[in-house]
Design a protein around this motif. Structure first.
Motif, PDB file in Angstrom:
ATOM      1  N   PRO A  56       0.813  -1.225   0.000  1.00 57.10           N
ATOM      2  CA  PRO A  56       0.000   0.000   0.000  1.00 57.10           C
ATOM      3  C   PRO A  56       0.851   1.283   0.000  1.00 57.10           C
ATOM      4  CG  PRO A  56      -0.865  -1.548   1.601  1.00 57.10           C
ATOM      5  CD  PRO A  56       0.436  -2.102   1.111  1.00 57.10           C
ATOM      6  N   ILE A  57       1.972   1.245   0.676  1.00 61.82           N
ATOM      7  CA  ILE A  57       2.863   2.416   0.668  1.00 61.82           C
ATOM      8  C   ILE A  57       3.454   2.592  -0.723  1.00 61.82           C
ATOM      9  CG2 ILE A  57       4.950   3.423   1.667  1.00 61.82           C
ATOM     10  CD1 ILE A  57       4.373   1.753   4.190  1.00 61.82           C
ATOM     11  N   ALA A  58       3.848   1.486  -1.355  1.00 60.60           N
ATOM     12  CA  ALA A  58       4.446   1.564  -2.689  1.00 60.60           C
ATOM     13  C   ALA A  58       3.439   2.034  -3.734  1.00 60.60           C
ATOM     14  CB  ALA A  58       5.009   0.202  -3.086  1.00 60.60           C
ATOM     15  N   LEU A  59       2.173   1.701  -3.543  1.00 64.10           N
ATOM     16  CA  LEU A  59       1.144   2.146  -4.487  1.00 64.10           C
ATOM     17  C   LEU A  59       0.716   3.590  -4.237  1.00 64.10           C
ATOM     18  CD1 LEU A  59      -1.068  -1.073  -4.682  1.00 64.10           C
ATOM     19  CD2 LEU A  59       0.646  -0.265  -6.317  1.00 64.10           C
ATOM     20  N   GLY A  60       1.052   4.126  -3.083  1.00 64.61           N
ATOM     21  CA  GLY A  60       0.758   5.530  -2.792  1.00 64.61           C
ATOM     22  C   GLY A  60      -0.666   5.787  -2.376  1.00 64.61           C
ATOM     23  N   GLY A  62      -3.842   6.680   0.101  1.00 66.09           N
ATOM     24  CA  GLY A  62      -4.055   7.549   1.249  1.00 66.09           C
ATOM     25  C   GLY A  62      -3.595   8.971   1.010  1.00 66.09           C
ATOM     26  N   SER A  63      -3.911   9.826   1.976  1.00 65.44           N
ATOM     27  CA  SER A  63      -3.500  11.218   1.844  1.00 65.44           C
ATOM     28  C   SER A  63      -1.997  11.326   2.050  1.00 65.44           C
ATOM     29  CB  SER A  63      -4.240  12.086   2.869  1.00 65.44           C
ATOM     30  OG  SER A  63      -3.889  11.681   4.173  1.00 65.44           O
ATOM     31  N   GLY A  64      -1.357  12.034   1.198  1.00 68.89           N
ATOM     32  CA  GLY A  64       0.101  12.178   1.255  1.00 68.89           C
ATOM     33  C   GLY A  64       0.833  10.947   0.776  1.00 68.89           C
ATOM     34  N   GLY A  65       0.128  10.066   0.095  1.00 67.12           N
ATOM     35  CA  GLY A  65       0.723   8.820  -0.377  1.00 67.12           C
ATOM     36  C   GLY A  65       1.820   9.044  -1.399  1.00 67.12           C
ATOM     37  N   GLU A  66       1.680  10.113  -2.172  1.00 63.00           N
ATOM     38  CA  GLU A  66       2.713  10.385  -3.187  1.00 63.00           C
ATOM     39  C   GLU A  66       4.055  10.729  -2.549  1.00 63.00           C
ATOM     40  OE1 GLU A  66       0.474  14.053  -2.192  1.00 63.00           O
ATOM     41  OE2 GLU A  66      -0.182  12.142  -3.005  1.00 63.00           O
ATOM     42  N   ALA A  67       4.044  11.188  -1.326  1.00 66.48           N
ATOM     43  CA  ALA A  67       5.298  11.497  -0.632  1.00 66.48           C
ATOM     44  C   ALA A  67       5.953  10.229  -0.065  1.00 66.48           C
ATOM     45  CB  ALA A  67       5.049  12.497   0.502  1.00 66.48           C
TER      46      ALA A  67
END
Length: 118
Positions: A56-60, A62-67
């Motif tokens: 999920p972190i790698a897919l970005g 959630g809010s601010g996921g692109e960071a």
């Protein structure tokens, strides 16, 4: 995290191989092969749990996921590369190191004694 997983996986393989050498009299190559076969499932379970947790972190999402996405990609890529290195490199290094130590013991005139159970 990645270094800890790699170390744990290598320790699991080598510990099993050393035990097989001492208790069952296997050669280092047979022992590490057996260790890899027996410990493959726990190693894969640990790596997959960490990998699926980082997706999920790698897919970005959630809010601010692109960071956080670059961190997730680094973790996922690192887990995949480290898993391949652990599964392929650890047995090779173990086999070579056992040959080096065996050769150095022969050159030094030290006779290897079989381990005894207490």
């Amino acid at each position: 995290m990645l270094i800890g997983i790699v170390k744990k996986n290598a320790i699991m393989q080598i510990d099993f191989a050393l035990d097989a050498e001492r208790r069952h009299g296997l050669t280092p190559t047979e022992a590490i092969h057996e260790g890899c076969l027996v410990r493959f499932r726990p190693i894969m379970m640990t790596t997959m749990a960490a990998l699926f947790g980082a997706v999920p972190i790698a897919l970005g999402f959630g809010s601010g996921g692109e960071a956080r996405r670059p961190l997730g990609l680094a973790v996922v890529g690192g887990l995949i590369v480290s898993q391949m290195l652990t599964l392929y490199l650890t047995p090779v290094v173990y086999t070579y190191m056992s040959q080096i130590f065996k050769t150095s013991r022969i050159a030094a005139g030290v006779e290897a004694k079989p381990a005894t159970a207490m």
